[in-house]
Design a protein around this motif. Structure first.
Motif, mmCIF file in Angstrom:
data_model
loop_
_atom_site.group_PDB
_atom_site.id
_atom_site.type_symbol
_atom_site.label_atom_id
_atom_site.label_comp_id
_atom_site.label_asym_id
_atom_site.label_seq_id
_atom_site.Cartn_x
_atom_site.Cartn_y
_atom_site.Cartn_z
ATOM 1 N N LEU A 140 31.198 48.756 35.911
ATOM 2 C CA LEU A 140 32.343 48.056 36.498
ATOM 3 C C LEU A 140 32.305 46.577 36.133
ATOM 4 C CD1 LEU A 140 34.814 47.762 38.293
ATOM 5 C CD2 LEU A 140 33.291 47.715 40.295
ATOM 6 N N SER A 169 33.414 46.000 32.619
ATOM 7 C CA SER A 169 34.863 46.101 32.436
ATOM 8 C C SER A 169 35.569 44.843 32.923
ATOM 9 C CB SER A 169 35.406 47.323 33.177
ATOM 10 O OG SER A 169 35.385 47.142 34.583
ATOM 11 N N PHE A 186 39.544 51.156 35.865
ATOM 12 C CA PHE A 186 38.206 51.696 36.122
ATOM 13 C C PHE A 186 38.280 52.832 37.136
ATOM 14 C CE2 PHE A 186 34.038 51.814 38.161
ATOM 15 C CZ PHE A 186 33.178 51.751 37.068
#
Length: 300
Positions: free
Chosen positions: A289, A292, A117
């Motif tokens: 985030l 992910s 990320f």
């Protein structure tokens, strides 16, 4: 007129889970008298008894309290989901993102996902700091962290009106014992089977110590803690014929050898690794985030 708040519902769920006003007050960072007043106000508003406090040392939940607990859980979950959904509509305004995490990044494959990320978002200065749960919560409350990765058992003092909590991964609390331990022959182990076992444990604030005390309290059993350490390998080195430890499965797996076995509780206890952030600062970046990190649960 209805005056109860989300925080009142969370306070009741803590009392329900700990079966103890004083211990729940400590977890919620409230005085015992303030928490008692909240519980009394709930009962007055609902016009029904939720708690049986006749025996101060053995608080019991009334049938109405059982019903209220399950509805309170649903309401809190819906409220937290609403906050998560609203976050996607806020633009990202910060250039630096500092996240505190309990030391489980490797076991849950979080470090690798955050690394990917970070590469995808070079415009953000992303930093992850590992620490013990109570330290991370303190820093989050002080505004020194923008977000935290901790267990749900470490989030009780983070009020749902102030913080959003998103589940990343679920894990099971396991009993770890020597392969030649008398209880190792059982496929599952009851809390009452551990009544005379000495327990090596992670310390208070670890997110493991807390559910252990809760589970024992529900069975009116006092856990015999004899050793505390922040290091799992040290806990395992202390195990013998009359002692065990309890750890979450994914955290313990890297340290397991053929000298030890894992056993589930007769009534399994599941906990969630959660991503927590102040609800007013939720935005699209944090949502991406979280997505992910949740994806990693299904792909690893």
């Amino acid at each position: 007129m209805i005056t109860m708040t989300i925080n009142d519902l969370q306070a009741f769920t803590m009392v329900y889970e700990l079966r103890h006003i004083s211990n729940a007050a400590v977890e919620l960072h409230l005085s015992q008298s303030e928490l008692s007043k909240r519980m009394h106000s709930l009962e007055t508003e609902l016009n029904i008894k939720l708690l049986d406090t006749y025996n101060k040392r053995n608080l019991k939940i009334t049938p109405a309290g059982e019903t209220f607990y399950h509805h309170a859980q649903k309401i809190i979950a819906d409220y937290e989901q609403m906050l998560q959904d609203l976050a996607t509509n806020r633009p990202t305004t910060f250039k630096q993102l500092t996240i505190g995490s309990i030391p489980v990044s490797g076991q849950y494959n979080i470090a690798q996902r955050i690394g990917v990320f970070d590469q995808q978002h070079p415009e953000i200065d992303l930093k992850v700091i590992e620490g013990e749960g109570h330290q991370i919560v303190t820093q989050l409350l002080a505004g020194k962290l923008q977000a935290a990765i901790i267990r749900d058992t470490q989030t009780y003092q983070l009020q749902p009106t102030d913080f959003v909590k998103q589940t990343l991964q679920q894990d099971e609390l396991m009993i770890i014992l020597p392969a030649n331990h008398p209880l190792a022959t059982q496929s599952t182990i009851r809390i009452k089977d551990l009544a005379h076992q000495k327990i090596a444990t992670l310390p208070p604030g670890s997110g493991v110590y807390e559910p252990i005390t809760q589970l024992f309290a529900r069975q009116s059993v006092t856990p015999q803690f004899f050793f505390e350490s922040t290091h799992i390998e040290t806990l395992l080195s202390m195990l013998g014929q009359n002692n065990v430890t309890l750890l979450f499965k994914q955290s313990a797996l890297p340290f397991m050898t053929d000298q030890f076995v894992m056993r589930s509780l007769a009534i399994p206890f599941m906990s969630q690794l959660t991503f927590v952030y102040p609800q007013r600062s939720g935005n699209q970046l944090l949502t991406d985030l979280i997505d992910s990190l949740v994806i990693s649960r299904h792909t690893n």
